[in-house]
Design a protein around this motif. Structure first.
Motif, PDB file in Angstrom:
ATOM      1  N   ASP A   1      -2.403  10.472  -2.436  1.00  0.00           N
ATOM      2  CA  ASP A   1      -3.142  10.218  -1.201  1.00  0.00           C
ATOM      3  C   ASP A   1      -4.636  10.042  -1.425  1.00  0.00           C
ATOM      4  O   ASP A   1      -5.258   9.152  -0.846  1.00  0.00           O
ATOM      5  N   GLU A   2      -5.244  10.915  -2.247  1.00  0.00           N
ATOM      6  CA  GLU A   2      -6.703  10.886  -2.399  1.00  0.00           C
ATOM      7  C   GLU A   2      -7.181   9.546  -2.943  1.00  0.00           C
ATOM      8  O   GLU A   2      -8.106   8.930  -2.404  1.00  0.00           O
ATOM      9  N   GLU A   3      -6.577   9.084  -4.028  1.00  0.00           N
ATOM     10  CA  GLU A   3      -7.004   7.812  -4.606  1.00  0.00           C
ATOM     11  C   GLU A   3      -6.674   6.657  -3.677  1.00  0.00           C
ATOM     12  O   GLU A   3      -7.454   5.700  -3.562  1.00  0.00           O
ATOM     13  N   ALA A   4      -5.540   6.731  -2.989  1.00  0.00           N
ATOM     14  CA  ALA A   4      -5.157   5.665  -2.075  1.00  0.00           C
ATOM     15  C   ALA A   4      -6.149   5.558  -0.918  1.00  0.00           C
ATOM     16  O   ALA A   4      -6.536   4.451  -0.512  1.00  0.00           O
ATOM     17  N   VAL A   5      -6.577   6.685  -0.389  1.00  0.00           N
ATOM     18  CA  VAL A   5      -7.565   6.665   0.692  1.00  0.00           C
ATOM     19  C   VAL A   5      -8.876   6.072   0.195  1.00  0.00           C
ATOM     20  O   VAL A   5      -9.545   5.306   0.903  1.00  0.00           O
ATOM     21  N   GLY A   6      -9.257   6.387  -1.027  1.00  0.00           N
ATOM     22  CA  GLY A   6     -10.463   5.800  -1.600  1.00  0.00           C
ATOM     23  C   GLY A   6     -10.370   4.290  -1.691  1.00  0.00           C
ATOM     24  O   GLY A   6     -11.356   3.578  -1.441  1.00  0.00           O
ATOM     25  N   ILE A   7      -9.198   3.775  -2.043  1.00  0.00           N
ATOM     26  CA  ILE A   7      -8.993   2.325  -2.113  1.00  0.00           C
ATOM     27  C   ILE A   7      -9.146   1.703  -0.727  1.00  0.00           C
ATOM     28  O   ILE A   7      -9.780   0.657  -0.561  1.00  0.00           O
TER      29      ILE A   7
ATOM     30  N   PHE B   1       0.814  -1.213   0.000  1.00  0.00           N
ATOM     31  CA  PHE B   1       0.000   0.000   0.000  1.00  0.00           C
ATOM     32  C   PHE B   1       0.854   1.273   0.000  1.00  0.00           C
ATOM     33  O   PHE B   1       0.501   2.263  -0.643  1.00  0.00           O
ATOM     34  N   THR B   2       1.952   1.261   0.728  1.00  0.00           N
ATOM     35  CA  THR B   2       2.814   2.453   0.773  1.00  0.00           C
ATOM     36  C   THR B   2       3.311   2.815  -0.622  1.00  0.00           C
ATOM     37  O   THR B   2       3.308   3.988  -1.016  1.00  0.00           O
ATOM     38  N   ARG B   3       3.739   1.802  -1.377  1.00  0.00           N
ATOM     39  CA  ARG B   3       4.201   2.057  -2.743  1.00  0.00           C
ATOM     40  C   ARG B   3       3.065   2.580  -3.609  1.00  0.00           C
ATOM     41  O   ARG B   3       3.253   3.481  -4.444  1.00  0.00           O
ATOM     42  N   LEU B   4       1.866   2.024  -3.426  1.00  0.00           N
ATOM     43  CA  LEU B   4       0.713   2.473  -4.201  1.00  0.00           C
ATOM     44  C   LEU B   4       0.412   3.941  -3.916  1.00  0.00           C
ATOM     45  O   LEU B   4       0.066   4.706  -4.828  1.00  0.00           O
ATOM     46  N   THR B   5       0.534   4.338  -2.667  1.00  0.00           N
ATOM     47  CA  THR B   5       0.287   5.741  -2.312  1.00  0.00           C
ATOM     48  C   THR B   5       1.212   6.670  -3.083  1.00  0.00           C
ATOM     49  O   THR B   5       0.801   7.739  -3.552  1.00  0.00           O
ATOM     50  N   GLU B   6       2.463   6.261  -3.214  1.00  0.00           N
ATOM     51  CA  GLU B   6       3.416   7.064  -3.977  1.00  0.00           C
ATOM     52  C   GLU B   6       3.030   7.125  -5.453  1.00  0.00           C
ATOM     53  O   GLU B   6       3.227   8.142  -6.115  1.00  0.00           O
ATOM     54  N   GLU B   7       2.442   6.047  -5.971  1.00  0.00           N
ATOM     55  CA  GLU B   7       2.113   5.982  -7.388  1.00  0.00           C
ATOM     56  C   GLU B   7       0.852   6.769  -7.744  1.00  0.00           C
ATOM     57  O   GLU B   7       0.808   7.451  -8.775  1.00  0.00           O
ATOM     58  N   VAL B   8      -0.183   6.658  -6.912  1.00  0.00           N
ATOM     59  CA  VAL B   8      -1.486   7.226  -7.281  1.00  0.00           C
ATOM     60  C   VAL B   8      -1.857   8.462  -6.471  1.00  0.00           C
ATOM     61  O   VAL B   8      -2.842   9.139  -6.797  1.00  0.00           O
TER      62      VAL B   8
ATOM     63  N   GLY C   1      -4.687   2.966   9.437  1.00  0.00           N
ATOM     64  CA  GLY C   1      -4.270   3.130   8.057  1.00  0.00           C
ATOM     65  C   GLY C   1      -5.030   2.159   7.180  1.00  0.00           C
ATOM     66  O   GLY C   1      -6.262   2.145   7.168  1.00  0.00           O
ATOM     67  N   ASP C   2      -4.293   1.306   6.460  1.00  0.00           N
ATOM     68  CA  ASP C   2      -4.952   0.328   5.591  1.00  0.00           C
ATOM     69  C   ASP C   2      -5.153  -1.015   6.287  1.00  0.00           C
ATOM     70  O   ASP C   2      -5.629  -1.971   5.666  1.00  0.00           O
ATOM     71  N   GLU C   3      -4.812  -1.095   7.574  1.00  0.00           N
ATOM     72  CA  GLU C   3      -4.931  -2.354   8.315  1.00  0.00           C
ATOM     73  C   GLU C   3      -6.241  -2.422   9.077  1.00  0.00           C
ATOM     74  O   GLU C   3      -6.688  -1.444   9.680  1.00  0.00           O
ATOM     75  N   VAL C   4      -6.865  -3.602   9.064  1.00  0.00           N
ATOM     76  CA  VAL C   4      -8.119  -3.839   9.761  1.00  0.00           C
ATOM     77  C   VAL C   4      -7.917  -4.959  10.769  1.00  0.00           C
ATOM     78  O   VAL C   4      -7.343  -6.007  10.434  1.00  0.00           O
ATOM     79  N   MET C   5      -8.367  -4.735  11.999  1.00  0.00           N
ATOM     80  CA  MET C   5      -8.352  -5.784  13.021  1.00  0.00           C
ATOM     81  C   MET C   5      -9.763  -6.297  13.208  1.00  0.00           C
ATOM     82  O   MET C   5     -10.694  -5.526  13.421  1.00  0.00           O
ATOM     83  N   ILE C   6      -9.918  -7.631  13.137  1.00  0.00           N
ATOM     84  CA  ILE C   6     -11.229  -8.270  13.212  1.00  0.00           C
ATOM     85  C   ILE C   6     -11.206  -9.302  14.331  1.00  0.00           C
ATOM     86  O   ILE C   6     -10.217 -10.034  14.491  1.00  0.00           O
ATOM     87  N   VAL C   7     -12.286  -9.368  15.111  1.00  0.00           N
ATOM     88  CA  VAL C   7     -12.398 -10.368  16.164  1.00  0.00           C
ATOM     89  C   VAL C   7     -13.749 -11.050  16.058  1.00  0.00           C
ATOM     90  O   VAL C   7     -14.773 -10.392  15.842  1.00  0.00           O
ATOM     91  N   GLY C   8     -13.760 -12.364  16.211  1.00  0.00           N
ATOM     92  CA  GLY C   8     -14.994 -13.136  16.191  1.00  0.00           C
ATOM     93  C   GLY C   8     -14.902 -14.300  17.154  1.00  0.00           C
ATOM     94  O   GLY C   8     -13.826 -14.625  17.663  1.00  0.00           O
ATOM     95  N   GLY C   9     -16.015 -14.952  17.398  1.00  0.00           N
ATOM     96  CA  GLY C   9     -16.019 -16.066  18.338  1.00  0.00           C
ATOM     97  C   GLY C   9     -15.762 -17.410  17.694  1.00  0.00           C
ATOM     98  O   GLY C   9     -15.401 -18.366  18.378  1.00  0.00           O
ATOM     99  N   ASP C  10     -15.937 -17.522  16.397  1.00  0.00           N
ATOM    100  CA  ASP C  10     -15.854 -18.801  15.699  1.00  0.00           C
ATOM    101  C   ASP C  10     -14.672 -18.793  14.731  1.00  0.00           C
ATOM    102  O   ASP C  10     -14.730 -18.155  13.677  1.00  0.00           O
ATOM    103  N   PRO C  11     -13.576 -19.510  15.048  1.00  0.00           N
ATOM    104  CA  PRO C  11     -12.412 -19.503  14.158  1.00  0.00           C
ATOM    105  C   PRO C  11     -12.714 -20.126  12.802  1.00  0.00           C
ATOM    106  O   PRO C  11     -12.140 -19.718  11.787  1.00  0.00           O
ATOM    107  N   SER C  12     -13.615 -21.104  12.775  1.00  0.00           N
ATOM    108  CA  SER C  12     -13.953 -21.733  11.499  1.00  0.00           C
ATOM    109  C   SER C  12     -14.646 -20.735  10.574  1.00  0.00           C
ATOM    110  O   SER C  12     -14.308 -20.613   9.393  1.00  0.00           O
ATOM    111  N   ALA C  13     -15.622 -20.003  11.121  1.00  0.00           N
ATOM    112  CA  ALA C  13     -16.352 -19.026  10.310  1.00  0.00           C
ATOM    113  C   ALA C  13     -15.422 -17.927   9.814  1.00  0.00           C
ATOM    114  O   ALA C  13     -15.517 -17.477   8.663  1.00  0.00           O
TER     115      ALA C  13
END
Length: 394
Positions: free
Chosen positions: A258-264, A249-256, A287-299
């Motif tokens: 900030d505005e387009e990168a934030v949209g992505i 993502f950092t490289r993409l930000t340099e290429e396109v 930033g571009d990272e998402v933390m997710i928590v759930g009760g069912d590891p299989s799901a």
């Protein structure tokens, strides 16, 4: 429109009555009919006071006012008035709460120490509700954590309301060259229509989410029957933890840019949110990272593999998943297991799902796991066994 005396308006602003009068006479602070001071006057005066503290001259402030740059301060006049000046000791006698606890409550909400020095009538009502919750039997530790979550969420909501209003309403009017007085009237008129809608929307959303998580909690109570759960410390729970981000993502930000990168990133987060299993939720984004928590590891494992199959974004996401006992505090999860999930995600390549042994052991047929090997993750002494997950019979 409630009138305010010069002395009271000066006290609320933090300046002398003579100084406030000079600002009014100079046209820096608006007044109501007949020159009466209103809540909007106080709001503007507070802005002027802060600008003066930062070294801005009266001439600079006047020019900014004429150009409409300070027009949104008039919105404060539309908010409910909250007169009264209670000390923490007086509030304690009224509510039965210890003054030290009152200070902790406001600190937990995110307000500074000065907030407790002059409590308002609505602050007193808040404290009455707090006393009622504690009297009903809610443990103090749980109550203060809940208050911190409320404060963080409400602060983020209010910040977003002001910033979005500025970006999409105030700045366009300034670019159009709308005169300051007209801009103030237009902004105040729009805010007058919008503000009453905020509370009903938040109340409805809160009720819907509360119903959802109550159902999830009822299902989660089954875990109380699992071996070892009786010895588990309060706040600790076995959960599936996933981290997902965009590889390169950092490289993409340099290429396109900030505005387009934030949209992505926004589209990526929306896709994650819309596709998660019912018992999982996004805890936070960094930033571009998402933390997710759930009760069912299989799901959650099935979600990760399916998400990668359907993803067409550039750059491709990478996902790491772990299952273990984490510590819940104030709406977030902490501990070694959380760190391990983050490190696993960092080892993944774009389009890849990496999982640990505990995940493999809790996933039924339908997913295939290819051993990557035992990897030494940053910050961990013992090696971690990692697998690449994909669709297919195990």
């Amino acid at each position: 429109m409630t009138a305010t005396t010069l002395a009271e308006a000066a006290r609320l602003t933090g300046v002398s009555p003579a100084t406030l009068r000079r600002w009014v006479d100079a046209g820096l602070v608006p007044t109501g009919p007949g020159g009466a001071l209103t809540p909007a006057s106080v709001g503007q005066a507070r802005v002027v006071a802060r600008l003066r503290e930062r070294g801005h001259t009266l001439r600079q402030i006047r020019e900014a006012t004429e150009r409409g740059r300070l027009a949104t301060s008039s919105i404060e006049g539309l908010l409910p008035a909250a007169p009264g000046a209670w000390t923490a000791e007086q509030a304690g006698r009224e509510t039965g709460l210890d003054p030290a606890l009152i200070a902790r409550i406001f600190q937990s909400l995110g307000f500074g120490a000065a907030a407790v020095e002059h409590l308002r009538d609505d602050d007193l009502q808040l404290l009455r509700h707090a006393a009622g919750a504690l009297d009903a039997g809610l443990p103090l530790e749980a109550f203060l954590q809940l208050v911190r979550v409320y404060g963080q969420a409400m602060s983020q909501i209010a910040d977003a309301e002001v910033r979005l209003f500025h970006l999409y309403v105030h700045e366009p009017l300034m670019r159009e060259g709308v005169p300051g007085g007209q801009m103030t009237e237009e902004i105040a008129g729009l805010a007058r229509e919008i503000l009453p809608l905020a509370s009903p929307i938040m109340d409805l959303a809160h009720t819907r989410f509360l119903q959802h998580f109550i159902e999830q909690d009822v299902v989660g109570h089954m875990e109380a029957d699992l071996p070892g759960s009786a010895d588990r410390l309060p706040g600790r729970q076995r959960v599936a933890i996933a981290f997902a981000d965009l590889a390169g993502f950092t490289r993409l930000t340099e290429e396109v840019g900030d505005e387009e990168a934030v949209g992505i990133v926004e589209r990526f987060v929306d896709q994650v949110q819309a596709s998660l299993p019912d018992d999982a939720r996004i805890i936070k984004t960094i930033g571009d990272e998402v933390m997710i928590v759930g009760g069912d590891p299989s799901a959650l494992a099935w979600w990760a593999v399916t998400f990668q199959q359907g993803d067409v974004t550039r750059p491709r996401p990478r996902i790491g998943l772990h299952y273990g006992e984490a510590l819940y505090r104030e709406g977030d999860w902490y501990g070694r297991e959380v760190n391990q999930a983050a490190r696993v995600a960092a080892r993944a390549a774009g389009g890849e799902v990496l999982v640990t042994r505990p995940v493999v052991e809790h996933v039924g047929p339908g997913l295939a796991f290819r051993p990557i090997g035992e990897v030494r993750l940053k910050g961990f002494t013992a090696p971690t066994e990692i697998f690449a997950a994909a669709a297919g019979e195990a």
